[in-house]
Design a protein around this motif. Structure first.
Motif, mmCIF file in Angstrom:
data_model
loop_
_atom_site.group_PDB
_atom_site.id
_atom_site.type_symbol
_atom_site.label_atom_id
_atom_site.label_comp_id
_atom_site.label_asym_id
_atom_site.label_seq_id
_atom_site.Cartn_x
_atom_site.Cartn_y
_atom_site.Cartn_z
ATOM 1 N N UNK A 52 31.340 39.888 13.310
ATOM 2 C CA UNK A 52 32.308 39.033 12.626
ATOM 3 C C UNK A 52 33.520 39.918 12.338
ATOM 4 N N UNK A 53 34.682 39.514 12.822
ATOM 5 C CA UNK A 53 35.842 40.415 12.869
ATOM 6 C C UNK A 53 37.101 39.686 12.412
ATOM 7 N N UNK A 54 38.009 40.413 11.769
ATOM 8 C CA UNK A 54 39.368 39.918 11.485
ATOM 9 C C UNK A 54 40.347 40.826 12.237
ATOM 10 N N UNK A 55 41.266 40.219 12.975
ATOM 11 C CA UNK A 55 42.255 40.986 13.745
ATOM 12 C C UNK A 55 43.662 40.523 13.383
ATOM 13 N N UNK A 56 44.535 41.488 13.068
ATOM 14 C CA UNK A 56 45.952 41.218 12.849
ATOM 15 C C UNK A 56 46.617 41.079 14.212
ATOM 16 N N UNK A 57 47.197 39.911 14.492
ATOM 17 C CA UNK A 57 47.721 39.640 15.840
ATOM 18 C C UNK A 57 48.940 40.485 16.184
ATOM 19 N N UNK A 58 49.674 40.923 15.179
ATOM 20 C CA UNK A 58 50.882 41.727 15.450
ATOM 21 C C UNK A 58 50.543 43.204 15.629
ATOM 22 N N UNK A 59 49.674 43.733 14.772
ATOM 23 C CA UNK A 59 49.415 45.179 14.780
ATOM 24 C C UNK A 59 48.113 45.551 15.478
ATOM 25 N N UNK A 60 47.280 44.541 15.760
ATOM 26 C CA UNK A 60 45.937 44.747 16.333
ATOM 27 C C UNK A 60 44.981 45.455 15.377
ATOM 28 N N UNK A 61 45.371 45.562 14.100
ATOM 29 C CA UNK A 61 44.433 46.114 13.122
ATOM 30 C C UNK A 61 43.160 45.264 13.154
ATOM 31 N N UNK A 62 42.004 45.930 13.240
ATOM 32 C CA UNK A 62 40.733 45.246 13.422
ATOM 33 C C UNK A 62 39.777 45.609 12.290
ATOM 34 N N UNK A 63 39.301 44.591 11.583
ATOM 35 C CA UNK A 63 38.361 44.791 10.481
ATOM 36 C C UNK A 63 37.014 44.209 10.876
ATOM 37 N N UNK A 99 55.082 37.423 7.559
ATOM 38 C CA UNK A 99 54.871 36.683 8.797
ATOM 39 C C UNK A 99 53.567 37.086 9.494
ATOM 40 N N UNK A 100 52.653 37.708 8.774
ATOM 41 C CA UNK A 100 51.415 38.170 9.407
ATOM 42 C C UNK A 100 50.556 36.995 9.883
ATOM 43 N N UNK A 101 49.850 37.223 10.993
ATOM 44 C CA UNK A 101 48.878 36.261 11.502
ATOM 45 C C UNK A 101 47.554 36.992 11.697
ATOM 46 N N UNK A 102 46.519 36.456 11.085
ATOM 47 C CA UNK A 102 45.187 37.035 11.219
ATOM 48 C C UNK A 102 44.257 36.019 11.867
ATOM 49 N N UNK A 103 43.439 36.493 12.810
ATOM 50 C CA UNK A 103 42.382 35.662 13.386
ATOM 51 C C UNK A 103 41.038 36.234 12.966
ATOM 52 N N UNK A 104 40.169 35.340 12.494
ATOM 53 C CA UNK A 104 38.823 35.730 12.068
ATOM 54 C C UNK A 104 37.844 35.021 12.984
ATOM 55 N N UNK A 105 36.846 35.748 13.486
ATOM 56 C CA UNK A 105 35.884 35.097 14.373
ATOM 57 C C UNK A 105 34.833 36.046 14.895
ATOM 58 N N UNK A 106 34.134 35.570 15.930
ATOM 59 C CA UNK A 106 32.993 36.289 16.501
ATOM 60 C C UNK A 106 33.363 36.968 17.819
#
Length: 262
Positions: A173-184, A63-70
């Motif tokens: 340019x970043x990817x963030x896991x919406x549940x865990x806030x893991x930030x790449x 059920x992970x949700x990732x957002x990718x953006x600036x």
């Protein structure tokens, strides 16, 4: 070497599998334009900074949700408007100016920490079975108004004699896991916008302002090694809400003309 049937292969993590296929960035080549059509304010419009990336996102498990953006932050700001021998007005970010923080969020003020949420981001909601390819893009420029007259005076007599601006930004340019806030952090860009406008307030409206160097801006840098995002770049307040307009007279004490919005 292939997997032995009785041993379960650990799938590659999202962190290891997301791929930046392409990143392009530039500042448009057109010079800053100056608008003297208004008798109360001078307006100028700088060229646009632009960033565009294509990202390949692996299948998302569960059920992970990732957002990718600036995400963008301002690292440095000088913005002085000089009024002859009277003094100068200055847009300032107090905590940045005083060295209390490294950077301040340049979010749109609604979708923290993102710069925006139209072309600037995309979201992948799991589970997905296939790779997904996304494009995210953003642009930024300055289009302010500067009063011809001293901002703390009731008089509208034109006394503006020069505008100086020098601002630096970092854009990630970043990817963030919406549940865990893991930030790449996937990519880091640094850019700068500078301008100097010379003004002769004694000339008639429409003939007062001249753009000095630099006419063309230096192009952004895509860093070979990513930089971490400072904490203040991720949270409120953003630069627009935190900035203060000061009047700094040649003689006397500084005056707050426009306080921060937060």
């Amino acid at each position: 070497m292939g997997c032995i049937q009785s041993i379960r292969c650990k799938p590659k993590s999202f962190r290891d599998s997301i791929i930046v296929l392409e990143v392009n960035t530039c500042i448009d080549s057109n010079p800053t334009s100056i608008d003297e059509s208004n008798s109360v304010v001078l307006r100028y419009r700088t060229p646009h900074f632009r960033a565009h990336a294509q990202v390949l996102v692996p299948p998302v498990a569960g059920q992970e949700t990732w957002t990718i953006g600036w995400i963008q932050a301002c690292n440095h700001m000088e913005f002085y408007n000089t009024y002859g021998n009277k003094g100068m007005s200055s847009w300032e970010l107090p905590d940045l100016r005083d060295g209390k923080i490294q950077a301040i969020s340049d979010s749109d003020g609604v979708n923290y920490p993102w710069y925006g949420n139209t072309t600037e981001t995309c979201t992948v909601v799991g589970p997905t079975k296939k790779d997904s390819k996304f494009t995210v893009s953003m642009n930024d420029n300055f289009y302010p108004s500067v009063t011809w007259g001293v901002p703390v005076s009731d008089s509208n007599v034109p006394q503006l004699s020069s505008i100086h601006r020098d601002q630096s930004f970092t854009t990630w340019l970043v990817a963030i896991n919406q549940a865990t806030s893991e930030t790449l952090v996937l990519q880091t860009i640094r850019w700068r916008m500078r301008l100097h406008i010379r003004v002769d307030p004694d000339q008639p409206l429409g003939q007062r302002a001249v753009l000095n160097e630099p006419v063309a801006q230096e192009q952004p840098q895509i860093l070979g090694k990513n930089e971490p995002i400072p904490p203040n770049a991720m949270v409120k307040p953003n630069a627009n809400d935190a900035q203060v307009l000061m009047w700094r007279p040649k003689n006397g004490d500084p005056v707050v003309v426009i306080p921060p919005k937060y």
